[in-house]
Design a protein around this motif. Structure first.
Motif, PDB file in Angstrom:
ATOM      1  N   ALA A 139      14.551  -9.432  36.214  1.00 36.35           N
ATOM      2  CA  ALA A 139      13.978 -10.105  37.386  1.00 36.35           C
ATOM      3  C   ALA A 139      13.368  -9.078  38.349  1.00 36.35           C
ATOM      4  N   GLU A 140      14.070  -7.974  38.566  1.00 30.97           N
ATOM      5  CA  GLU A 140      13.548  -6.930  39.462  1.00 30.97           C
ATOM      6  C   GLU A 140      12.267  -6.315  38.880  1.00 30.97           C
ATOM      7  N   ALA A 141      12.210  -6.196  37.557  1.00 31.52           N
ATOM      8  CA  ALA A 141      11.010  -5.645  36.921  1.00 31.52           C
ATOM      9  C   ALA A 141       9.809  -6.551  37.188  1.00 31.52           C
ATOM     10  N   ILE A 184      15.782 -15.332  31.216  1.00 31.96           N
ATOM     11  CA  ILE A 184      14.649 -16.155  31.663  1.00 31.96           C
ATOM     12  C   ILE A 184      15.076 -17.009  32.850  1.00 31.96           C
ATOM     13  N   GLN A 185      16.270 -17.586  32.753  1.00 33.04           N
ATOM     14  CA  GLN A 185      16.772 -18.402  33.869  1.00 33.04           C
ATOM     15  C   GLN A 185      16.906 -17.577  35.137  1.00 33.04           C
ATOM     16  N   THR A 186      17.395 -16.351  34.982  1.00 30.27           N
ATOM     17  CA  THR A 186      17.584 -15.485  36.156  1.00 30.27           C
ATOM     18  C   THR A 186      16.239 -15.122  36.786  1.00 30.27           C
ATOM     19  N   VAL A 187      15.262 -14.795  35.939  1.00 32.64           N
ATOM     20  CA  VAL A 187      13.925 -14.493  36.462  1.00 32.64           C
ATOM     21  C   VAL A 187      13.388 -15.705  37.222  1.00 32.64           C
ATOM     22  N   LYS A 188      13.578 -16.879  36.658  1.00 34.09           N
ATOM     23  CA  LYS A 188      13.095 -18.101  37.328  1.00 34.09           C
ATOM     24  C   LYS A 188      13.773 -18.283  38.683  1.00 34.09           C
ATOM     25  N   LYS A 190      22.590 -14.087  37.650  1.00 34.88           N
ATOM     26  CA  LYS A 190      22.685 -13.002  36.681  1.00 34.88           C
ATOM     27  C   LYS A 190      23.132 -13.645  35.378  1.00 34.88           C
ATOM     28  N   ALA A 191      23.179 -12.864  34.324  1.00 32.42           N
ATOM     29  CA  ALA A 191      23.669 -13.424  33.071  1.00 32.42           C
ATOM     30  C   ALA A 191      25.183 -13.657  33.189  1.00 32.42           C
ATOM     31  N   PHE A 192      25.656 -14.675  32.519  1.00 28.36           N
ATOM     32  CA  PHE A 192      27.089 -14.951  32.418  1.00 28.36           C
ATOM     33  C   PHE A 192      27.733 -15.330  33.757  1.00 28.36           C
ATOM     34  N   PHE A 193      28.955 -14.853  34.056  1.00 27.48           N
ATOM     35  CA  PHE A 193      29.750 -15.503  35.109  1.00 27.48           C
ATOM     36  C   PHE A 193      30.035 -14.705  36.374  1.00 27.48           C
ATOM     37  N   GLY A 194      29.840 -13.421  36.339  1.00 23.73           N
ATOM     38  CA  GLY A 194      30.208 -12.619  37.512  1.00 23.73           C
ATOM     39  C   GLY A 194      30.875 -11.333  37.068  1.00 23.73           C
ATOM     40  N   ASN A 195      31.142 -10.464  38.042  1.00 22.35           N
ATOM     41  CA  ASN A 195      31.774  -9.179  37.703  1.00 22.35           C
ATOM     42  C   ASN A 195      33.278  -9.359  37.574  1.00 22.35           C
TER      43      ASN A 195
END
Lengths: 443, 477, 124
Positions: free
Chosen positions: A137-139, A163-167, B317-322
């Motif tokens: 996403a930062e990229a 993809i979801q995070t970028v969105k 972020k991906a998944f659930f957290g740190n």
């Protein structure tokens, strides 16, 4: 437990110095009707009780032999990594604001940056981002800062959660995201990329090996992207670079990825580390911290946080990113991890992943009811198998035998109905693979 | 000087290696094959151990020195938490493994969310965010999505000038316009009248840090909360300074709608030299539908992950957290319980006021005689001979202390921001106060050169930051 | 402090040199001194439209960043590439080698709002 050291005598003296009779006087400024009586929270456990309490909770997790990847991998972590990141001088330090008193962290991050650059073939690495998804996403945000183009193309071979995070990150921006479909062979077609990329395309985001394990033909894709002056953002598995082409070789502008494979445990996919490397021309546009080499008053080499005027504590709303805390300790783990293989050892690690995955692939695809989804493509340590068997049943049987089976891809689109994504890393032994095959055969 | 890894590299047996127990079969097509050298060093394990151990000794850390870094809450990181977090039964869990095989992990997340609700007075929490700024960003996205859902165009966020830089940066990141608000000079508080002036129908929210960065509780909070809500706007709580008020007052009760908290500050998880952290966000129930997915839920006796939230802002972020950070924070909560948590803030505020009392007659304190968990000194009137706060900070390193936060908040000239935390003894505080007073009141007049030369007891002396930025060297050659 | 008589100035510490229908712009000696060691300069691209008193460039020190405002509205027709690679030029030679950019202006009248050297001197 209580971690406050003052005894009654100390407190009394402190009250006197302050000129109060009790602690509550210090909270007078808070309206009394807002004050809390008691927090209804159980606790007050001793160290011994805590240990047992958490051993009991931990026992509710099951230890499994993993054949599942999809972004988080069971890789070998050398003993040295645990030893070093376990040193309290590292893990109890803060962000290295006072450089002279933080040379340990700063040099380690400088070395991490150097290693990331060596691996990717790019010029400049930052000190880390939260994880692979946020790095992607930062990229994209970086690319949007470069000019006034606002279209972003993303390969559908990028991890779906990325993809979801970028969105999410772009939700309130003017940028438009378009997804590029993979061809039937499981990778991107350069003509498709060429026709979708236009002069309004700020960047094209491609993951290789892609979510389905396949290594993309990055040379050709790069040419298509560059012909429209768009930036090429590459999401990479760092371990695969022991064998596969470095992004610097195919003119990538921004390289990001998940660094969990470099010495961090899986821990349900968090606290991992996002890495980012860019071409020299983009260094002042990078998000996050960067460590640079300089000299002290006596001319001695030393390290400092640098190019700081990009960052939020100086630029506030005009900063390149809002990131402050990053994943420093994981960067240290990655640094320790990358420094101990040598070129040959690291290549061997990548080759071992490929070899074991190919060994499993050959055996599984020849079983009745299983076949290769993409027969002639090159993969790293993940591959897709199509099956006529019941997927739920497959994973149920495997789980009974303490095996975390392949990922069910039925949610990944129509093209992946009845498909399984297997992952075989260097951690899996021949015996474990054979056992997996044996169990699959019986289903 | 410690060599760099590339300088240590030699033709030796590298530290690590793996054996492949199936035949090596790794030929790849020429056009996919790496053509440039890897450029990785080759070093023995013995030498690597020395290298990194020697590097560690060049750090001042909480485990070696007092670390009064304002706004960062550098409290003791309980060792039991580290021990718990080292358990492979937590670390070897794959995010996509069946939920029935990760009930322990989900239990920790669910229960911490519940406890955070009780501690803060919010209705529900999400643990996905990886840091404080990430939490701010998520919270602001929730606010944006909420107003979108009720079809109101509110594009502005009010941020006081005393706020951390992450506040305006996060708001800009989330697509908002920032309206800066001048805080009151004497205590950094928000003036009701000034707030009124900028509070238009376009304002989505006001972001407040309570106590503020001068270490003062927002005395007008009740009025501010009413003003904001009467305007149809929301109130955001930056929990960076929550260590001052835990168990004393709850953001939820003060009228805040959204907040984030830094587990790596208030909840004792180590900072790791810059991360990983964790920035959970809490919201009132009307904002719950907008939280990131998945949500951890409990169905009968089983913990489950719910991805089906149609109004959610999506994934941060991906998944659930740190998770390892979340786990340590939960262990901290279980160690202290409700009573212990309340005591944390009481002691933190006591320690800060004690130090303040010892400073206030000698060094200018812009925000007065009382503070919460931290306070700001402004030694500028005492400075002669071109001495600046940076010199004081560097001299402190020579005395074996990490320096306090300096030049922040921006609203105080030459600021020195001190946060002792609750885990430091009176003796440590006494010694530190004496040293600071000695440096500012004596050395800066009589032994000027000592300050200008400082530090001399550190692995390197003052570093040239200008050259580092003008001609960046960002990797080894 | 050096305030050349033949230049015009803004309240935000830019200097202006008129060259027919264009102006050359930089920051004053006073400004470079206040900013201290300049480590980075961000300039607009050639062809960019700029508006009077709106940010057009950024000059950065180690610990701060300063917006540089366009003295008049117009179009950027030239930038000083040398300060990108050697930002110290702005410190060492603010009125010559360390200039920042050239604007082709739209409305000559806007020049009337600029300060004369003596007025700028009073300001600082």
């Amino acid at each position: 437990m209580d971690y406050t050291p003052q005894n009654q005598k100390d407190k009394k003296q402190m009250f006197e110095s302050i000129g109060i009779g009790n602690i509550d006087e210090l909270f007078k400024i808070i309206p009394s009707h807002l004050k809390v009586k008691d927090l209804n929270i159980s606790g007050g456990k001793t160290e011994q009780e805590l240990l047992n309490y958490f051993l009991n909770i931990a026992s509710k997790n099951k230890k499994l032999i993993s054949f599942r990847g999809a972004g988080v991998y069971d890789h070998f972590i050398p003993s040295l990594v645990g030893e070093i990141i376990g040193r309290s001088e590292f893990w109890t330090a803060y962000t290295p604001y006072q450089a002279e008193a933080s040379q340990g962290t700063l040099q380690a991050v400088f070395e991490y940056q150097s290693l990331i650059c060596a691996l990717t073939g790019l010029d400049v690495s930052n000190a880390s981002l939260y994880d692979g998804a946020t790095a992607a996403a930062e990229a994209v945000l970086l690319a949007l800062r470069v000019g006034d183009k606002n279209k972003i193309l993303i390969s559908s071979g990028v991890h779906p959660e990325y993809i979801q995070t970028v969105k999410t990150y772009l939700e309130n921006s003017k940028a438009k995201i378009e997804i590029i479909s993979l061809s039937d062979n499981g990778r991107l077609d350069k003509n498709t990329v060429d026709s979708l990329t236009d002069y309004n395309t700020a960047a094209v985001v491609i993951q290789s090996p892609n979510y389905f394990g396949i290594v993309e033909y990055m040379d050709a894709l790069s040419l298509a992207i560059k012909s429209k002056n768009s930036l090429f953002i590459v999401i990479i598995n760092p371990l695969s670079l022991g064998v596969f082409k470095a992004p610097g070789e195919y003119n990538a502008d921004i390289v990001v990825g998940e660094g969990q494979a470099l010495g961090s445990s899986m821990s349900v996919g968090g606290a991992t580390i996002g890495f980012m490397a860019v071409k020299k021309s983009l260094e002042w546009k990078m998000p996050g911290r960067i460590v640079g080499q300089t000299t002290d008053r006596d001319g001695k080499r030393g390290f400092v946080l640098t190019l700081q005027s990009r960052e939020q504590h100086i630029r506030r709303e005009k900063a390149t990113s809002n990131i402050c805390t990053n994943a420093s300790l994981n960067a240290l783990a990655a640094c320790v991890f990358l420094s101990g293989w040598g070129n040959a050892g690291f290549s061997n690690l990548a080759e071992t992943n490929i070899s074991k995955a190919r060994y499993a692939f050959a055996k599984i695809k020849s079983l009745d009811g299983f076949k290769a989804k993409f027969e002639n493509e090159t993969f790293f340590n993940e591959f897709v198998i199509e099956t006529s068997k019941n997927i739920k049943k497959i994973n149920k049987v495997l789980l009974k035998n303490n095996i975390l089976g392949p990922l069910d891809l039925s949610n990944a689109g129509d093209n992946f109905k009845n498909c399984l994504l297997f992952c075989v890393t260097e951690q899996r032994t021949e015996a474990e693979i054979n056992r997996l095959v044996e169990l699959l055969m019986k289903i | 000087m410690e060599k760099l890894l590339n300088e240590l590299s030699s033709e030796c047996q590298s530290a690590y290696g793996v054996e492949c127990d199936v035949a090596i079969d790794a030929q790849v097509p020429e056009n996919l094959k790496r053509g440039i050298p890897l450029g990785l060093p080759s070093i023995t394990e013995n030498d690597l151990l020395r290298h990194f151990t020697n590097l560690s000794k060049k750090n001042y850390a909480l485990s070696t020195v007092f670390y009064p870094l304002g706004s960062c809450t550098m409290k003791y990181n309980p060792l039991i938490n580290e021990r718990i977090a080292k358990n492979d039964a937590f670390n070897n869990v794959h995010p996509y493994q069946p939920i029935e095989t990760m009930q322990g992990t989900l239990e920790v997340m669910y229960e911490l969310e519940k406890d955070l609700c009780e501690i803060t007075g919010m209705d529900t929490f999400s643990l996905q965010q990886a840091a404080g700024a990430h939490g701010e960003f998520a919270g602001l996205l929730v606010i944006a999505k909420y107003f979108k859902s009720i079809r109101q165009k509110r594009k502005k966020i009010i941020v006081p000038d005393s706020a951390h830089g992450t506040n305006p940066a996060s708001a800009a990141f989330a697509g908002f316009e920032i309206v800066p608000l001048k805080s009151e000079l004497d205590d950094g508080s928000v003036s009701h009248d000034k707030l009124k002036e900028v509070l238009t129908s376009e304002v989505a929210a006001l972001m407040l840090t309570v106590p503020n960065t001068l270490g003062i509780f927002e005395k007008n909070i009740v009025k501010i909360s009413k003003l904001i809500h009467d305007n149809g706007s929301l109130l955001y709580y930056d929990g960076a300074n929550f260590n001052a008020v835990m168990g004393i007052v709850r953001p939820g009760d003060m009228g805040f709608d959204v907040m984030h908290i830094n587990l790596h500050k208030t909840f004792s998880t180590p900072h790791g030299g810059g991360g990983p952290g964790s920035g959970p966000i809490g919201v009132k129930s009307f904002l719950e539908p907008f939280l990131p997915v998945p949500r951890v839920e409990k169905k009968k006796d089983k913990y489950v992950l719910n991805y089906k939230k149609l109004k959610s802002i999506g994934k941060l972020k991906a998944f659930f957290g740190n998770f390892p950070v979340i786990l340590r924070a939960y262990a901290y909560v279980k160690a202290l319980g409700g009573k212990g948590l309340k005591n944390v803030s009481k002691q933190a505020v006591l320690n800060a006021n004690y130090m303040l009392a010892k400073f206030k007659d000698k060094i200018n304190v812009p925000a007065g005689n009382r503070c919460m968990h931290e306070f700001v000194l402004s030694p500028k009137p005492l400075f002669k001979n071109d001495i600046r706060t940076i010199d004081i900070a560097k001299r402190l390193l020579d005395y074996g202390y990490y320096a306090p936060t300096i030049y922040f908040p921006l609203i105080v000239d030459e600021a020195i921001m001190i946060e002792p935390t609750e885990t430091e003894s009176k003796e440590t505080l006494d010694k530190f106060v004496n040293v600071v007073n000695k440096i500012i009141l004596e050395e800066s007049c009589q032994e000027l050169q000592k300050l200008k030369d400082a530090p001399i007891n550190t692995p390197v002396r003052r570093l040239n930051e200008v050259e580092a930025a003008r001609k960046p060297i960002l990797k080894w050659k | 402090m050096n305030i050349p008589q033949d230049l015009l100035y803004t309240k935000t510490h830019e200097w202006v040199k008129i060259e027919e229908n264009k102006i050359k712009v930089g920051i004053t000696d006073f400004a470079q001194h206040e900013i201290t060691d300049i480590v980075h300069v961000e300039l607009p691209e050639i062809g960019t439209g700029v508006k009077k008193e709106q940010p057009a460039a950024v000059v950065e020190s180690v610990k701060s960043a300063f917006d540089i405002y366009a003295p008049v509205s117009g179009k950027i027709v030239e930038i000083n590439n040398n300060v990108l690679g050697s930002p110290e030029l702005v410190n060492n030679s603010p009125y010559e080698e360390g200039y920042l950019f050239v604007i082709e202006f739209f409305n000559k009248k806007e020049l009337d709002d600029l300060l004369k050297a003596n007025d700028y001197k009073k300001l600082v």
